[in-house]
Enzyme design. Structure first.
Site, PDB file in Angstrom:
ATOM      1  N   ARG B 286      55.134  51.474  20.485  1.00 19.05           N
ATOM      2  CA  ARG B 286      55.983  51.240  21.649  1.00 19.05           C
ATOM      3  C   ARG B 286      55.665  49.856  22.194  1.00 19.05           C
ATOM      4  O   ARG B 286      54.646  49.658  22.836  1.00 19.05           O
ATOM      5  CB  ARG B 286      55.709  52.315  22.712  1.00 19.05           C
ATOM      6  CG  ARG B 286      56.824  52.467  23.734  1.00 19.05           C
ATOM      7  CD  ARG B 286      56.383  53.337  24.889  1.00 19.05           C
ATOM      8  NE  ARG B 286      55.539  52.568  25.784  1.00 19.05           N
ATOM      9  CZ  ARG B 286      54.557  53.081  26.522  1.00 19.05           C
ATOM     10  NH1 ARG B 286      54.277  54.347  26.484  1.00 19.05           N
ATOM     11  NH2 ARG B 286      53.832  52.297  27.312  1.00 19.05           N
ATOM     12  N   HIS B 290      56.918  52.431  28.903  1.00 18.64           N
ATOM     13  CA  HIS B 290      57.504  53.760  28.642  1.00 18.64           C
ATOM     14  C   HIS B 290      58.919  53.814  29.190  1.00 18.64           C
ATOM     15  O   HIS B 290      59.878  54.070  28.475  1.00 18.64           O
ATOM     16  CB  HIS B 290      56.620  54.839  29.278  1.00 18.64           C
ATOM     17  CG  HIS B 290      57.314  56.127  29.561  1.00 18.64           C
ATOM     18  ND1 HIS B 290      57.779  56.941  28.555  1.00 18.64           N
ATOM     19  CD2 HIS B 290      57.636  56.745  30.733  1.00 18.64           C
ATOM     20  CE1 HIS B 290      58.363  58.014  29.109  1.00 18.64           C
ATOM     21  NE2 HIS B 290      58.285  57.915  30.406  1.00 18.64           N
ATOM     22  N   TYR B 299      46.965  50.226  31.074  1.00 21.66           N
ATOM     23  CA  TYR B 299      46.271  51.051  30.066  1.00 21.66           C
ATOM     24  C   TYR B 299      46.363  50.511  28.642  1.00 21.66           C
ATOM     25  O   TYR B 299      45.584  50.884  27.789  1.00 21.66           O
ATOM     26  CB  TYR B 299      46.834  52.484  30.091  1.00 21.66           C
ATOM     27  CG  TYR B 299      48.347  52.572  29.937  1.00 21.66           C
ATOM     28  CD1 TYR B 299      48.932  52.513  28.680  1.00 21.66           C
ATOM     29  CD2 TYR B 299      49.179  52.694  31.052  1.00 21.66           C
ATOM     30  CE1 TYR B 299      50.305  52.575  28.534  1.00 21.66           C
ATOM     31  CE2 TYR B 299      50.554  52.759  30.915  1.00 21.66           C
ATOM     32  CZ  TYR B 299      51.116  52.704  29.661  1.00 21.66           C
ATOM     33  OH  TYR B 299      52.467  52.761  29.518  1.00 21.66           O
TER      34      TYR B 299
END
Lengths: 326, 391
Positions: B286, B290, B299
């Site tokens: 990814r 998100h 993160y």
């Protein structure tokens, strides 16, 4: 005319619809070779084969989730949850998907399926086998909730549910499954989802109930009428959601007094919704507060105590007389 | 070695790459036979655009071009939508950047009779299946009309609830089988996070028991919002989850459109021939947040992203097409201009839509008419009138 109990009448409806429409399939746990733990699907596996009467793996969400896919792809699945107490495992699929496909695609995809489940107490069963949580399902927009009370209306309403374009939760009062028999006509009777039925006409008081509570309510009315002259109208709700507010309002406008009998826990149930509907539509006709006879807001006790917790004819009789005498 | 028959241990990387070159922690384990199973890993086109001719699918120039154009379009739509979102012209949406090959390869392998059951990160696949860009914009700007476009009758809308769609896919696939539609199968997308859901395992089990014609494509993009793949499951691959259900499970380089195409094609052919379900783990990454509401800098290690940028599915495919003589800088420039125009046309069409009835949701509560619904519709419209007369 054939005399039959509710189990036989539901079996008849499934048989009739499977015979009429080859898109109708039944699926669930133990419903095939075994004919269901209550024998509701007895004989269908032999008659229609394992492709149309499917013994599924033991997974409620899986049963409903795959039924949604089958319904979208043009079948008419009738899924069985073995007991309503196990059905919460499929609640995510029901609320998140079955109930929403129509709205979220503006009618492009629809989910015409039926989820049958036995509900309610009174059969001295294990825990998780006696709950009456119709409100859980009735609170979901896009889901219809139907509860029959007799062999005849179980047969007619299940046929209507299978033909309905929407997901229908069909809750079967298991303590009425084999409790009595009645004449079920050869030719199917038209039952419409969303319509309550005035079972007995009357002028002094309206009693509204559904499912397994019909029998103690009928007994209570009979007992009252043995010793005093009071004209009682009895409404069998039949469809919990969408609720037939007009039939309720018309009756209460006429009688001015109302008692609602609900097996389920007291708070946040259909009885509360019925009273709110009366409040909205016919408050000024009331001559007494509307009484509820219900279960209690506890977890359904084990069967050693269930008879004390479930509404019975005596409690219903007292509520009716108190309301008449108010 | 491009079709590895030996699992290499990380679960996150193509088998031909040592783990330390991709910035992930897991060492290359190497699974010995005495550990009981092997997961094959397919890569046809490496990150430099070099093709392994042994596994190169027999695709026409038209199909290869179609595949590339779809990936480019998806990337450009994501890019444009991100700008629109930042300008407040659409709402929150999930991006598919980096995962174009994992969605478009499978879509190319499908026929019009196959069902597309998606999660929400298969933008390129949706576009290939005929979803209008205008409808995507409508959906992500808060209008159900986005899901109601004509055509695309065998493509479900996105599933926001993680993993739930896997069961719908199995139900559809089983219906195809029961109805004797032997030329139809289902492709169902899910993410690595979905493999933790109960519904996923129920779907794998039902699919296997019923031998349903369904192909699960698990886009392992390494992240479920902020939770990395190794916190999602202790399994060394996601593909190995298929073993428990006795169905074929393979790992492919998810950034290699030829690999995702070939694996899906093989699985679909098997499904249509009565061979049952397949689970494909498409190893990808990814490359963006998100959704637009997420901040991956909290993160996601920056060096990991840098490594994966080198594996971008688009440049390697362009290099492959160029080497085959079916692509050129001129064609690239033409495509860029055409794509831009197509997106701008869709944005214009979307922003000029005025045909929304505020009470449309009341039309679709049920398929039958009910008084209670109609009473509430009247109440709603009455309230709107009062609010507008107060304003």
């Amino acid at each position: 005319m054939r005399r039959m109990n509710m189990v036989q009448a539901i079996n008849l409806a499934l048989d009739e619809e499977m015979g009429r429409d080859d898109r109708v399939i039944a699926l669930g746990q133990d419903i095939g070779v075994n004919g269901g733990v209550f024998r509701v699907t007895d004989g269908l596996h032999t008659k229609y084969g394992e492709d149309r009467v499917i013994d599924t793996p033991l997974a409620e969400s899986g049963i409903l989730g795959t039924s949604i896919g089958m319904a979208i792809a043009g079948l008419r699945p009738v899924a069985e949850m073995q007991f309503s107490g196990f059905s919460y495992l499929m609640l995510g699929q029901l609320e998140g998907h079955a109930a929403r496909f129509r709205g979220r695609t503006h009618g492009k995809f629809t989910v015409p399926l039926v989820v049958r489940m036995p509900y309610g107490g009174g059969v001295r069963a294990l825990e998780h086998h006696s709950e009456s949580h119709e409100a859980t399902y009735a609170h979901i927009p896009g889901v219809k909730v139907v509860i029959p009370s007799t062999p005849s209306n179980a047969r007619g309403l299940l046929i209507a549910a299978i033909r309905d374009p929407d997901p229908v939760v069909f809750m079967e009062p298991k303590c009425s499954y084999r409790a009595f028999r009645e004449e079920v006509p050869e030719k199917e009777q038209g039952f419409e989802i969303g319509k309550a039925q005035v079972v007995k006409g009357g002028d002094d008081l309206t009693v509204i109930t559904w499912g397994a509570m019909m029998r103690p309510t009928l007994r209570a009315i009979e007992e009252i009428q043995q010793h005093r002259k009071v004209s009682i109208e009895l409404i069998d709700l039949l469809t919990i959601s969408p609720m037939d507010g007009d039939t309720i309002a018309a009756s209460v406008a006429k009688t001015g007094r109302c008692v609602v009998v609900q097996e389920a826990p007291k708070s946040f149930g259909p009885a509360s919704e019925i009273i709110a509907t009366i409040n909205d539509k016919v408050l000024m006709h009331l001559e007494a507060p509307v009484r509820r006879v219900t279960g209690y807001d506890t977890t359904m006790p084990y069967f050693g105590r269930e008879n004390d917790f479930m509404p019975n004819a005596d409690r219903i009789r007292r509520a009716i007389e108190d309301t008449v005498d108010f | 070695m491009h079709r590895s028959e030996t699992y290499t241990g990380t679960g996150e990387c193509p088998a031909s790459k040592p783990a330390d070159s991709i910035g992930l922690d897991s060492p290359p384990g190497g699974l010995s036979e005495d550990q009981g199973f092997r997961i094959s890993h397919l890569q046809v086109l490496d990150e430099f655009g070099q093709v392994d001719e042994q596994w190169e699918p027999d695709l026409s120039s038209e199909d290869l071009t179609r595949l590339y154009r779809a990936m480019v379009l998806a990337r450009a739509v994501d890019d444009r939508m991100l700008k629109l979102q930042r300008q407040g012209r659409i709402g929150t949406f999930p991006l598919s950047v980096g995962q174009e090959a994992a969605a478009c390869g499978p879509a190319l392998a499908m026929t019009a009779k196959d069902w597309f059951v998606g999660s929400f990160r298969e933008l390129g696949g949706r576009l290939m299946r005929g979803e209008p860009i205008e409808n995507l914009l409508l959906y992500y700007n808060g209008y159900e009309e986005g899901n109601g476009f004509p055509g695309g009758d065998r493509m479900l809308p996105i599933s926001v609830i993680i993993g739930a769609q896997t069961l719908h896919a199995v139900g559809i696939a089983h219906a195809m089988k029961l109805r004797g539609e032997n030329d139809s199968a289902v492709v169902c997308f899910l993410g690595d996070g979905a493999t933790s859901q109960g519904d996923f395992h129920e779907a794998m089990n039902f699919a296997s028991v019923w031998q349903a014609p369904v192909v699960f494509i698990c886009m392992n993009n390494q992240w479920a919002i902020s939770v990395p793949r190794e916190k999602q499951t202790h399994s060394r691959t996601l593909a190995q989850k298929a073993i428990a259900y006795d169905m074929p499970g393979v790992q492919v380089d998810g950034n290699d459109a030829l690999a995702t195409y070939s694996a899906t094609k093989e699985a679909l052919d098997r499904a249509r021939a009565g061979g049952g379900p397949t689970f494909i783990e498409a190893v990808t990454y990814r490359m963006m947040m998100h959704t637009t509401a997420d901040d991956p800098s909290r993160y996601q290690p920056a060096e990991q992203l840098e490594v994966w940028k080198k594996r971008d599915p688009l440049p390697r495919f362009r290099d492959y097409l160029t080497a085959k003589g079916i692509w050129s800088d001129e064609r690239e420039a033409e495509l860029e201009a055409e794509t831009k125009q197509r997106i701008e046309d869709a944005v214009k069409a979307f922003e000029s839509r005025t045909d929304f009835r505020p009470d449309a949701p009341f039309d679709h509560v049920f398929g039958t008419t009910h008084l209670g619904v109609e009473e509430q519709r009247a109440e709603f419209l009455g309230n709107l009138r009062k609010e507008s007369s107060d304003a």
